[in-house]
Every structure is written in structure tokens, then in C-alpha cells.
Write a protein that holds these residues in place. Structure first.
Motif, PDB file in Angstrom:
ATOM      1  N   ASP A 144       0.830  -1.211   0.000  1.00 13.27           N
ATOM      2  CA  ASP A 144       0.000   0.000   0.000  1.00 13.27           C
ATOM      3  C   ASP A 144       0.863   1.259   0.000  1.00 13.27           C
ATOM      4  O   ASP A 144       0.580   2.227  -0.729  1.00 13.27           O
ATOM      5  CB  ASP A 144      -0.917   0.013   1.224  1.00 13.27           C
ATOM      6  CG  ASP A 144      -2.024  -1.033   1.137  1.00 13.27           C
ATOM      7  OD1 ASP A 144      -2.253  -1.571   0.040  1.00 13.27           O
ATOM      8  OD2 ASP A 144      -2.643  -1.311   2.185  1.00 13.27           O
ATOM      9  N   LEU A 145       1.911   1.261   0.822  1.00 11.74           N
ATOM     10  CA  LEU A 145       2.775   2.435   0.907  1.00 11.74           C
ATOM     11  C   LEU A 145       3.528   2.663  -0.396  1.00 11.74           C
ATOM     12  O   LEU A 145       3.608   3.800  -0.905  1.00 11.74           O
ATOM     13  CB  LEU A 145       3.750   2.282   2.062  1.00 11.74           C
ATOM     14  CG  LEU A 145       4.737   3.444   2.283  1.00 11.74           C
ATOM     15  CD1 LEU A 145       3.997   4.767   2.460  1.00 11.74           C
ATOM     16  CD2 LEU A 145       5.628   3.154   3.483  1.00 11.74           C
ATOM     17  N   ALA A 146       4.086   1.586  -0.957  1.00 17.91           N
ATOM     18  CA  ALA A 146       4.811   1.718  -2.219  1.00 17.91           C
ATOM     19  C   ALA A 146       3.893   2.227  -3.323  1.00 17.91           C
ATOM     20  O   ALA A 146       4.281   3.094  -4.134  1.00 17.91           O
ATOM     21  CB  ALA A 146       5.425   0.379  -2.617  1.00 17.91           C
ATOM     22  N   THR A 147       2.685   1.703  -3.358  1.00 19.78           N
ATOM     23  CA  THR A 147       1.721   2.129  -4.384  1.00 19.78           C
ATOM     24  C   THR A 147       1.430   3.622  -4.263  1.00 19.78           C
ATOM     25  O   THR A 147       1.381   4.349  -5.266  1.00 19.78           O
ATOM     26  CB  THR A 147       0.425   1.319  -4.250  1.00 19.78           C
ATOM     27  OG1 THR A 147       0.713  -0.069  -4.409  1.00 19.78           O
ATOM     28  CG2 THR A 147      -0.595   1.747  -5.305  1.00 19.78           C
ATOM     29  N   ALA A 148       1.259   4.098  -3.046  1.00 18.09           N
ATOM     30  CA  ALA A 148       0.977   5.521  -2.844  1.00 18.09           C
ATOM     31  C   ALA A 148       2.169   6.389  -3.235  1.00 18.09           C
ATOM     32  O   ALA A 148       2.000   7.470  -3.817  1.00 18.09           O
ATOM     33  CB  ALA A 148       0.603   5.765  -1.378  1.00 18.09           C
ATOM     34  N   LEU A 149       3.372   5.910  -2.953  1.00 21.73           N
ATOM     35  CA  LEU A 149       4.569   6.718  -3.212  1.00 21.73           C
ATOM     36  C   LEU A 149       4.910   6.835  -4.696  1.00 21.73           C
ATOM     37  O   LEU A 149       5.598   7.780  -5.104  1.00 21.73           O
ATOM     38  CB  LEU A 149       5.759   6.145  -2.447  1.00 21.73           C
ATOM     39  CG  LEU A 149       5.725   6.322  -0.919  1.00 21.73           C
ATOM     40  CD1 LEU A 149       6.868   5.561  -0.255  1.00 21.73           C
ATOM     41  CD2 LEU A 149       5.777   7.805  -0.546  1.00 21.73           C
ATOM     42  N   VAL A 150       4.476   5.874  -5.505  1.00 18.17           N
ATOM     43  CA  VAL A 150       4.810   5.917  -6.941  1.00 18.17           C
ATOM     44  C   VAL A 150       3.583   6.189  -7.812  1.00 18.17           C
ATOM     45  O   VAL A 150       3.633   6.023  -9.027  1.00 18.17           O
ATOM     46  CB  VAL A 150       5.496   4.602  -7.396  1.00 18.17           C
ATOM     47  CG1 VAL A 150       6.760   4.348  -6.587  1.00 18.17           C
ATOM     48  CG2 VAL A 150       4.544   3.411  -7.294  1.00 18.17           C
ATOM     49  N   ALA A 151       2.503   6.617  -7.187  1.00 15.24           N
ATOM     50  CA  ALA A 151       1.232   6.775  -7.918  1.00 15.24           C
ATOM     51  C   ALA A 151       1.340   7.746  -9.089  1.00 15.24           C
ATOM     52  O   ALA A 151       0.609   7.605 -10.083  1.00 15.24           O
ATOM     53  CB  ALA A 151       0.138   7.238  -6.955  1.00 15.24           C
ATOM     54  N   ASP A 152       2.253   8.726  -9.005  1.00 12.51           N
ATOM     55  CA  ASP A 152       2.343   9.723 -10.079  1.00 12.51           C
ATOM     56  C   ASP A 152       3.424   9.396 -11.101  1.00 12.51           C
ATOM     57  O   ASP A 152       3.740  10.221 -11.970  1.00 12.51           O
ATOM     58  CB  ASP A 152       2.591  11.114  -9.492  1.00 12.51           C
ATOM     59  CG  ASP A 152       3.883  11.190  -8.677  1.00 12.51           C
ATOM     60  OD1 ASP A 152       4.466  10.121  -8.399  1.00 12.51           O
ATOM     61  OD2 ASP A 152       4.297  12.321  -8.326  1.00 12.51           O
ATOM     62  N   ARG A 153       3.995   8.214 -11.038  1.00 13.19           N
ATOM     63  CA  ARG A 153       5.028   7.833 -12.002  1.00 13.19           C
ATOM     64  C   ARG A 153       4.399   7.068 -13.171  1.00 13.19           C
ATOM     65  O   ARG A 153       3.394   6.363 -13.001  1.00 13.19           O
ATOM     66  CB  ARG A 153       6.083   6.954 -11.343  1.00 13.19           C
ATOM     67  CG  ARG A 153       6.851   7.628 -10.227  1.00 13.19           C
ATOM     68  CD  ARG A 153       7.935   6.704  -9.691  1.00 13.19           C
ATOM     69  NE  ARG A 153       8.496   7.173  -8.437  1.00 13.19           N
ATOM     70  CZ  ARG A 153       9.346   6.477  -7.698  1.00 13.19           C
ATOM     71  NH1 ARG A 153       9.753   5.269  -8.110  1.00 13.19           N
ATOM     72  NH2 ARG A 153       9.798   6.965  -6.559  1.00 13.19           N
ATOM     73  N   VAL A 196       9.880   1.755  -5.161  1.00 11.98           N
ATOM     74  CA  VAL A 196       9.951   3.147  -4.709  1.00 11.98           C
ATOM     75  C   VAL A 196      11.290   3.771  -5.073  1.00 11.98           C
ATOM     76  O   VAL A 196      11.376   4.949  -5.443  1.00 11.98           O
ATOM     77  CB  VAL A 196       9.707   3.211  -3.183  1.00 11.98           C
ATOM     78  CG1 VAL A 196      10.027   4.602  -2.636  1.00 11.98           C
ATOM     79  CG2 VAL A 196       8.267   2.829  -2.884  1.00 11.98           C
ATOM     80  N   GLY A 197      12.369   2.992  -4.976  1.00  8.96           N
ATOM     81  CA  GLY A 197      13.704   3.519  -5.273  1.00  8.96           C
ATOM     82  C   GLY A 197      14.427   3.954  -4.010  1.00  8.96           C
ATOM     83  O   GLY A 197      14.160   3.458  -2.916  1.00  8.96           O
ATOM     84  N   GLY A 198      15.320   4.907  -4.152  1.00  9.34           N
ATOM     85  CA  GLY A 198      16.206   5.302  -3.057  1.00  9.34           C
ATOM     86  C   GLY A 198      15.485   5.701  -1.791  1.00  9.34           C
ATOM     87  O   GLY A 198      15.968   5.432  -0.687  1.00  9.34           O
ATOM     88  N   LEU A 199      14.333   6.361  -1.902  1.00  9.71           N
ATOM     89  CA  LEU A 199      13.583   6.756  -0.722  1.00  9.71           C
ATOM     90  C   LEU A 199      13.239   5.540   0.136  1.00  9.71           C
ATOM     91  O   LEU A 199      13.269   5.608   1.373  1.00  9.71           O
ATOM     92  CB  LEU A 199      12.294   7.486  -1.124  1.00  9.71           C
ATOM     93  CG  LEU A 199      11.337   7.825   0.020  1.00  9.71           C
ATOM     94  CD1 LEU A 199      12.004   8.765   1.026  1.00  9.71           C
ATOM     95  CD2 LEU A 199      10.050   8.434  -0.533  1.00  9.71           C
ATOM     96  N   GLY A 200      12.953   4.414  -0.513  1.00 13.92           N
ATOM     97  CA  GLY A 200      12.595   3.208   0.225  1.00 13.92           C
ATOM     98  C   GLY A 200      13.734   2.646   1.055  1.00 13.92           C
ATOM     99  O   GLY A 200      13.510   1.855   1.982  1.00 13.92           O
ATOM    100  N   PHE A 201      14.954   3.045   0.726  1.00 17.01           N
ATOM    101  CA  PHE A 201      16.136   2.580   1.450  1.00 17.01           C
ATOM    102  C   PHE A 201      16.461   3.487   2.639  1.00 17.01           C
ATOM    103  O   PHE A 201      17.378   3.208   3.409  1.00 17.01           O
ATOM    104  CB  PHE A 201      17.327   2.516   0.492  1.00 17.01           C
ATOM    105  CG  PHE A 201      18.508   1.745   0.989  1.00 17.01           C
ATOM    106  CD1 PHE A 201      18.399   0.401   1.335  1.00 17.01           C
ATOM    107  CD2 PHE A 201      19.742   2.349   1.134  1.00 17.01           C
ATOM    108  CE1 PHE A 201      19.488  -0.313   1.797  1.00 17.01           C
ATOM    109  CE2 PHE A 201      20.850   1.638   1.584  1.00 17.01           C
ATOM    110  CZ  PHE A 201      20.717   0.299   1.920  1.00 17.01           C
ATOM    111  N   SER A 202      15.707   4.549   2.778  1.00 17.66           N
ATOM    112  CA  SER A 202      15.954   5.528   3.829  1.00 17.66           C
ATOM    113  C   SER A 202      15.164   5.188   5.085  1.00 17.66           C
ATOM    114  O   SER A 202      14.023   4.720   5.025  1.00 17.66           O
ATOM    115  CB  SER A 202      15.542   6.923   3.340  1.00 17.66           C
ATOM    116  OG  SER A 202      15.494   7.839   4.408  1.00 17.66           O
ATOM    117  N   ARG A 203      15.766   5.450   6.236  1.00 17.65           N
ATOM    118  CA  ARG A 203      15.048   5.229   7.487  1.00 17.65           C
ATOM    119  C   ARG A 203      13.927   6.232   7.683  1.00 17.65           C
ATOM    120  O   ARG A 203      13.095   6.065   8.575  1.00 17.65           O
ATOM    121  CB  ARG A 203      16.015   5.276   8.671  1.00 17.65           C
ATOM    122  CG  ARG A 203      16.872   4.035   8.773  1.00 17.65           C
ATOM    123  CD  ARG A 203      17.511   3.896  10.126  1.00 17.65           C
ATOM    124  NE  ARG A 203      18.089   2.575  10.273  1.00 17.65           N
ATOM    125  CZ  ARG A 203      18.680   2.136  11.371  1.00 17.65           C
ATOM    126  NH1 ARG A 203      18.781   2.928  12.431  1.00 17.65           N
ATOM    127  NH2 ARG A 203      19.178   0.918  11.430  1.00 17.65           N
TER     128      ARG A 203
END
Length: 264
Positions: A142-151, A218-225
């Protein structure tokens, strides 16, 4: 929770042979043991545990018993310092010369023989355990889907599709675990326990793939704490360590398939 009591299991690491030491005394047993992990133990009121009784008259046995947390000699050691699932508070419980009355012992069985009660535990508990991890993966998707919704780039579409494939596989396997449990009317057989554990291992792989792919999507953001996906990636790996870890599961399943006792 049962009648106001909060039950805490200490048995995940014990398996068939159990651990600790029990001594028979008048009216019960004196037990000494170190049990870890015991999830949620700081909130619990009754410990559901097992203790090895090597000096039983007919050879080594295991006692299954319930011990209130406030029993003299019971102590919690705050050892839970882990990669993930830190909030579960799965600390260590110490039993130091604890008296366990005969009435608190629900089962005495041979220590080195597969007990049918474990078929019941696997069929009843493992679907629930894995459902909790599915919730972790659900949130990651759900979180990944929301974060890339505009790509709208090709790599994002491909990674999102791979994430869905892994998530669907995990969901279907865990659904099959619940279907197989038949509302707790499943057959108490080695075969059912073996199939449940096989699905558990396959589901664990798919769950970990799901959360990994959510980060890749998500990419790099997903690797961030700063992103919750990092926590979910750590937490999802806890599914590897519930009964049974892969190597033990495949050995048990292979034995059952070929007509042998589950352990040996």
C-alpha cells in the motif's frame, strides 16, 4: 487472553526435545530453565511452557505446564535486541527453582518422540502467525503504491508488477493455510502438519520478496530510514525464524513424504 489472563508462549525455540531441567518433588516439580524468545512477555500473566524431565522413571520426558508470571523464581531478562520486530518485546524468561504443582501440568510426553500435539499446534498456530507477517507485506504494498502513484515510467510498472506477483503468491499460500485448517477441524496427522509447514516456508520467501520489491519499486527513498518501508523490511524477516526454519522444515517434509517419522 483467557478469562482475563494473557497467555505467553515460551516454546518456539524448544521444539520436540524441549529444554531446562525438572526435578520431581512432593506435589509437583522444581524447574530450572532459560526460555527465549517469549513474545510480549512483559504484558503477560501466564507462561505456557515446557520443561525437559531427564530423570523420569521411563527415560527423558517433557512436561507441558502453565506458570503464572508472578510465581516466585520467575524472572524476565530484557534481552530482545534485534534487527526487527523490536516492539514485540520477546524477552527471555528465567525459571530459577520454580515450583510447578502437579495440577499445572497439562501433558507429560516422551522427550524424543514426535508428539501428535505438535500436529495440532502447527495446524492451528501457523496460519495466524503468518497472517501477521502478511499484514506487514500488505502495508508495504500500500505504501509503495501511494509513493509511486504519479510515475509512469517502464521500470516502475515492471517492478510494481513483480511486487504484486510476490504479494499474490504470499496471500494465496496463507489463505491456503487457513482453508486447510478448516476452522480447526483439520485432521491431526503428520501429513497436515508437513503441508502447513511447507506452505509457511514458501510464504516466507514470497513475503520477503514482496517487501524487497516494494523498496525497489519506490527507489532510493525506500532505502531511507525516513521511509516506513525500511522498518517493514527488517520486520518481515522475522518470519524466517518461526517453526520451522527452512532447513528443518524441508527435512521434516521429506521424511513425512517418504513414510518416516517427522523427526529422526
Amino acid at each position: 487472553m483467557v478469562d482475563g489472563a494473557i497467555l505467553i508462549s515460551t516454546g518456539a525455540a524448544d521444539w520436540v526435545g524441549s529444554s531446562g531441567r525438572a526435578e520431581k518433588v512432593d506435589g509437583g516439580y522444581r524447574v530450572h530453565a532459560r526460555k527465549a524468545p517469549a513474545s510480549g512477555v512483559e504484558a503477560g500473566t501466564v507462561l505456557v511452557t515446557s520443561i525437559r524431565w531427564d530423570d523420569a522413571p521411563d527415560g527423558p520426558h517433557v512436561l507441558h505446564c502453565a506458570i503464572p508470571v508472578n510465581t516466585p523464581g520467575v524472572r524476565i531478562e530484557t534481552t530482545w535486541d534485534t534487527l526487527g520486530l523490536r516492539a514485540s518485546g520477546s524477552h527471555t524468561v528465567l525459571f530459577e527453582d520454580v515450583f510447578v504443582p502437579d495440577a499445572a501440568v497439562s501433558l507429560i510426553r516422551r522427550a524424543d518422540t514426535w508428539p501428535p500435539v505438535l500436529n495440532v499446534v502447527m495446524g492451528a498456530a501457523m496460519p495466524l502467525v503468518m497472517a501477521a507477517y502478511l499484514g506487514i507485506a500488505d502495508g508495504a504494498v500500500d505504501l509503495a503504491t501511494a509513493l509511486v502513484a504519479d510515475r509512469a515510467d517502464a521500470p516502475t510498472f515492471q517492478l510494481a508488477g513483480e511486487m504484486v506477483n510476490a504479494h499474490t503468491t504470499a496471500t494465496d499460500l496463507i489463505d491456503a493455510m487457513f482453508t486447510g485448517s478448516d476452522n480447526l477441524h483439520f485432521d491431526n496427522t503428520d501429513s497436515h502438519a508437513s503441508k502447513t509447514l511447507s506452505r509457511k516456508t514458501a510464504a516466507a520467501d514470497a513475503l520477503i520478496d514482496t517487501v524487497r520489491l516494494s523498496i525497489e519499486t519506490v527507489g532510493g527513498l525506500g532505502f531511507s530510514r525516513a521511509c516506513e518501508l525500511e522498518m517493514r523490511y527488517r520486520d518481515i524477516h522475522g518470519c524466517l525464524f518461526h517453526p520451522l526454519p527452512r532447513a528443518k522444515q524441508t527435512r521434516l517434509t521429506g521424511r513425512v513424504l517418504l513414510g518416516h517419522n517427522p523427526i529422526g
